[in-house]
Design a protein around this motif. Sequence first.
Motif, PDB file in Angstrom:
ATOM      1  N   GLY A 141      -5.803   1.470  -7.767  1.00 17.55           N
ATOM      2  CA  GLY A 141      -5.774   2.987  -7.377  1.00 17.55           C
ATOM      3  C   GLY A 141      -5.622   3.754  -8.291  1.00 17.55           C
ATOM      4  N   ASP A 142      -5.092   5.067  -8.134  1.00 14.09           N
ATOM      5  CA  ASP A 142      -4.966   6.223  -9.010  1.00 14.09           C
ATOM      6  C   ASP A 142      -3.750   6.801  -8.730  1.00 14.09           C
ATOM      7  OD1 ASP A 142      -5.315   7.626  -6.831  1.00 14.09           O
ATOM      8  OD2 ASP A 142      -7.421   7.861  -7.208  1.00 14.09           O
ATOM      9  N   LYS A 143      -3.274   7.897  -9.263  1.00  7.70           N
ATOM     10  CA  LYS A 143      -2.350   8.968  -9.126  1.00  7.70           C
ATOM     11  C   LYS A 143      -2.082   9.244  -7.566  1.00  7.70           C
ATOM     12  CE  LYS A 143      -4.368  13.202 -10.126  1.00  7.70           C
ATOM     13  NZ  LYS A 143      -4.578  14.651 -10.842  1.00  7.70           N
ATOM     14  N   ASN A 144      -3.146   9.211  -6.780  1.00  4.11           N
ATOM     15  CA  ASN A 144      -2.930   9.434  -5.304  1.00  4.11           C
ATOM     16  C   ASN A 144      -2.621   8.268  -4.481  1.00  4.11           C
ATOM     17  OD1 ASN A 144      -3.468  12.418  -5.872  1.00  4.11           O
ATOM     18  ND2 ASN A 144      -5.671  11.639  -6.045  1.00  4.11           N
ATOM     19  N   VAL A 185       0.714  -1.235   0.013  1.00  2.00           N
ATOM     20  CA  VAL A 185       0.089   0.028   0.087  1.00  2.00           C
ATOM     21  C   VAL A 185       0.948   1.140  -0.001  1.00  2.00           C
ATOM     22  CG1 VAL A 185      -1.927   1.259   1.102  1.00  2.00           C
ATOM     23  CG2 VAL A 185      -1.805  -1.312   1.447  1.00  2.00           C
ATOM     24  N   SER A 186       0.775   2.284  -0.789  1.00  2.71           N
ATOM     25  CA  SER A 186       1.729   3.295  -0.895  1.00  2.71           C
ATOM     26  C   SER A 186       0.915   4.450  -1.770  1.00  2.71           C
ATOM     27  CB  SER A 186       2.944   2.703  -1.837  1.00  2.71           C
ATOM     28  OG  SER A 186       2.669   2.887  -3.047  1.00  2.71           O
ATOM     29  N   THR A 187       1.637   5.652  -1.495  1.00  6.24           N
ATOM     30  CA  THR A 187       1.163   7.003  -2.192  1.00  6.24           C
ATOM     31  C   THR A 187       1.595   6.945  -3.488  1.00  6.24           C
ATOM     32  OG1 THR A 187       3.156   7.924  -0.821  1.00  6.24           O
ATOM     33  CG2 THR A 187       0.861   8.193   0.046  1.00  6.24           C
ATOM     34  N   PHE A 188       2.398   5.842  -3.819  1.00  2.00           N
ATOM     35  CA  PHE A 188       2.456   5.645  -5.492  1.00  2.00           C
ATOM     36  C   PHE A 188       1.610   5.309  -6.342  1.00  2.00           C
ATOM     37  CE2 PHE A 188       6.836   5.080  -3.064  1.00  2.00           C
ATOM     38  CZ  PHE A 188       7.191   6.193  -3.508  1.00  2.00           C
ATOM     39  N   SER A 189       1.426   5.647  -7.596  1.00  2.18           N
ATOM     40  CA  SER A 189       0.620   5.365  -8.454  1.00  2.18           C
ATOM     41  C   SER A 189       0.783   3.701  -8.703  1.00  2.18           C
ATOM     42  CB  SER A 189       0.278   6.129  -9.665  1.00  2.18           C
ATOM     43  OG  SER A 189       1.643   5.928 -10.550  1.00  2.18           O
ATOM     44  N   THR A 220     -12.458  -4.701 -10.907  1.00  2.00           N
ATOM     45  CA  THR A 220     -13.202  -3.551  -9.842  1.00  2.00           C
ATOM     46  C   THR A 220     -13.008  -4.384  -8.508  1.00  2.00           C
ATOM     47  OG1 THR A 220     -14.074  -2.605 -11.495  1.00  2.00           O
ATOM     48  CG2 THR A 220     -14.922  -2.367  -9.106  1.00  2.00           C
ATOM     49  N   VAL A 221     -12.487  -3.846  -7.377  1.00  2.00           N
ATOM     50  CA  VAL A 221     -12.666  -4.359  -6.063  1.00  2.00           C
ATOM     51  C   VAL A 221     -12.962  -3.342  -4.988  1.00  2.00           C
ATOM     52  CG1 VAL A 221     -11.339  -5.378  -4.087  1.00  2.00           C
ATOM     53  CG2 VAL A 221     -10.678  -5.816  -6.406  1.00  2.00           C
ATOM     54  N   GLY A 222     -14.311  -3.344  -4.688  1.00  2.00           N
ATOM     55  CA  GLY A 222     -15.045  -2.469  -4.001  1.00  2.00           C
ATOM     56  C   GLY A 222     -15.066  -1.132  -4.505  1.00  2.00           C
ATOM     57  N   PRO A 223     -14.482   0.093  -4.028  1.00  2.00           N
ATOM     58  CA  PRO A 223     -14.612   1.290  -4.643  1.00  2.00           C
ATOM     59  C   PRO A 223     -13.308   1.361  -5.496  1.00  2.00           C
ATOM     60  CG  PRO A 223     -13.663   1.446  -2.471  1.00  2.00           C
ATOM     61  CD  PRO A 223     -14.136   0.219  -2.549  1.00  2.00           C
ATOM     62  N   PHE A 224     -12.443   0.311  -5.484  1.00  2.00           N
ATOM     63  CA  PHE A 224     -11.175   0.775  -6.454  1.00  2.00           C
ATOM     64  C   PHE A 224     -11.156   0.245  -7.587  1.00  2.00           C
ATOM     65  CE2 PHE A 224      -9.901   0.027  -1.889  1.00  2.00           C
ATOM     66  CZ  PHE A 224      -9.670   1.343  -1.405  1.00  2.00           C
ATOM     67  N   THR A 225     -10.578   0.636  -8.793  1.00  3.67           N
ATOM     68  CA  THR A 225     -10.476  -0.066 -10.049  1.00  3.67           C
ATOM     69  C   THR A 225      -9.181   0.065 -10.281  1.00  3.67           C
ATOM     70  OG1 THR A 225     -10.721   2.202 -11.231  1.00  3.67           O
ATOM     71  CG2 THR A 225     -12.703   0.949 -10.870  1.00  3.67           C
ATOM     72  N   GLY A 226      -8.854  -1.031 -11.250  1.00  5.09           N
ATOM     73  CA  GLY A 226      -7.403  -1.165 -11.786  1.00  5.09           C
ATOM     74  C   GLY A 226      -7.095  -2.477 -12.666  1.00  5.09           C
ATOM     75  N   LEU A 276       4.698   0.859  -9.905  1.00  4.28           N
ATOM     76  CA  LEU A 276       4.976  -0.287  -9.231  1.00  4.28           C
ATOM     77  C   LEU A 276       4.965  -1.419 -10.246  1.00  4.28           C
ATOM     78  CD1 LEU A 276       3.230   0.146  -5.677  1.00  4.28           C
ATOM     79  CD2 LEU A 276       5.457   0.576  -6.487  1.00  4.28           C
ATOM     80  N   LYS A 277       4.040  -1.209 -11.434  1.00  2.36           N
ATOM     81  CA  LYS A 277       3.627  -2.337 -12.186  1.00  2.36           C
ATOM     82  C   LYS A 277       4.729  -3.020 -12.901  1.00  2.36           C
ATOM     83  CE  LYS A 277      -0.062  -1.486 -13.920  1.00  2.36           C
ATOM     84  NZ  LYS A 277      -0.969  -0.690 -15.379  1.00  2.36           N
ATOM     85  N   PRO A 278       5.772  -2.063 -13.758  1.00  2.00           N
ATOM     86  CA  PRO A 278       6.749  -2.640 -14.526  1.00  2.00           C
ATOM     87  C   PRO A 278       7.659  -3.409 -13.580  1.00  2.00           C
ATOM     88  CG  PRO A 278       6.332  -0.182 -14.954  1.00  2.00           C
ATOM     89  CD  PRO A 278       5.476  -0.637 -13.776  1.00  2.00           C
ATOM     90  N   LYS A 279       7.956  -3.276 -12.399  1.00  2.00           N
ATOM     91  CA  LYS A 279       9.135  -3.866 -11.796  1.00  2.00           C
ATOM     92  C   LYS A 279       8.464  -5.441 -11.622  1.00  2.00           C
ATOM     93  CE  LYS A 279      12.597  -4.734  -9.421  1.00  2.00           C
ATOM     94  NZ  LYS A 279      13.949  -5.248 -10.266  1.00  2.00           N
ATOM     95  N   ILE A 280       6.917  -5.528 -10.757  1.00  2.48           N
ATOM     96  CA  ILE A 280       6.481  -6.521 -10.449  1.00  2.48           C
ATOM     97  C   ILE A 280       6.258  -7.502 -11.888  1.00  2.48           C
ATOM     98  CG2 ILE A 280       4.296  -7.524  -9.479  1.00  2.48           C
ATOM     99  CD1 ILE A 280       4.282  -5.183  -7.820  1.00  2.48           C
ATOM    100  N   ASN A 281       5.706  -6.845 -12.623  1.00  3.91           N
ATOM    101  CA  ASN A 281       5.415  -7.547 -14.036  1.00  3.91           C
ATOM    102  C   ASN A 281       6.709  -8.228 -14.363  1.00  3.91           C
ATOM    103  OD1 ASN A 281       2.806  -7.425 -14.265  1.00  3.91           O
ATOM    104  ND2 ASN A 281       2.697  -5.665 -15.671  1.00  3.91           N
ATOM    105  N   ASP A 282       7.668  -7.422 -14.502  1.00  2.00           N
ATOM    106  CA  ASP A 282       9.093  -8.101 -14.859  1.00  2.00           C
ATOM    107  C   ASP A 282       9.567  -9.222 -14.083  1.00  2.00           C
ATOM    108  OD1 ASP A 282      11.663  -7.681 -16.581  1.00  2.00           O
ATOM    109  OD2 ASP A 282      12.555  -7.515 -14.670  1.00  2.00           O
ATOM    110  N   THR A 283       9.167  -9.137 -12.828  1.00  4.27           N
ATOM    111  CA  THR A 283       9.642 -10.100 -11.850  1.00  4.27           C
ATOM    112  C   THR A 283       8.965 -11.463 -12.144  1.00  4.27           C
ATOM    113  OG1 THR A 283      10.321  -8.815  -9.925  1.00  4.27           O
ATOM    114  CG2 THR A 283       9.976 -10.924  -9.627  1.00  4.27           C
TER     115      THR A 283
END
Length: 224
Positions: free
Chosen positions: A181-184, A119-123, A153-159, A127-134
Amino acid sequence: MCLIIIVVLLYAGASALALRFLPSWLAIPLVSIVGLALLFIWWKIRQFIKKLKTKFADFIPQEKICTLKAGEPYTGHGFAFTFPVACEVSQTHFHEVEALILKPKFDFTGAPKDTLIVVSTFSPGELKPKINDTIEKVFAQVEGQAGEPAPVTVGPFTGERRTFATSKDGKDVRGEAVYLGDKNGSIVWVAIALGESFETLAAKYREFAVLIKRVETPAPPNPS
């Protein structure tokens, strides 16, 4: 610490030589004066280091690790949650940036020992490129199959969600990487389990994700 030990040893050696070869009326005051001078210098250095730590504290990322009991609330500098199971929390906080690595102790039958929610304040995009690469590297080694990214969609979150599957010792292994999440801010997890336990694990991650709330970082008090 090593420097302090060396100085103390040098002072002890010099004092011994002074007491042996100089008259006592000169050696004793000389040793005392040097000793007091060294103590004063050491105290000044400690005070200077403390001032530096205080002055630059805002420029040093703060890290904290704790273990929460089931039902124990957690409130950080950007997120808050209360999980129904015990959870290990690793927090990194720097100004308005916060990152939490959560390891909930799922208690259902077949639950994996290794769990991970980031969980982070990063969008999510950061994080996606590093995890997908792994994931790609891991499944290239075990001849696994990774699916294409799909909206979720998970509850109020989309992704975005990406699934993968392989087999180990004749057993079906399934997994997913979910980026919400989003940019926030973002909630990201990678769930891996045997085939018969995967759906339960995936549902648990979703259940816990909606328990995580975004909170405003309190403003620092105004100087009086």
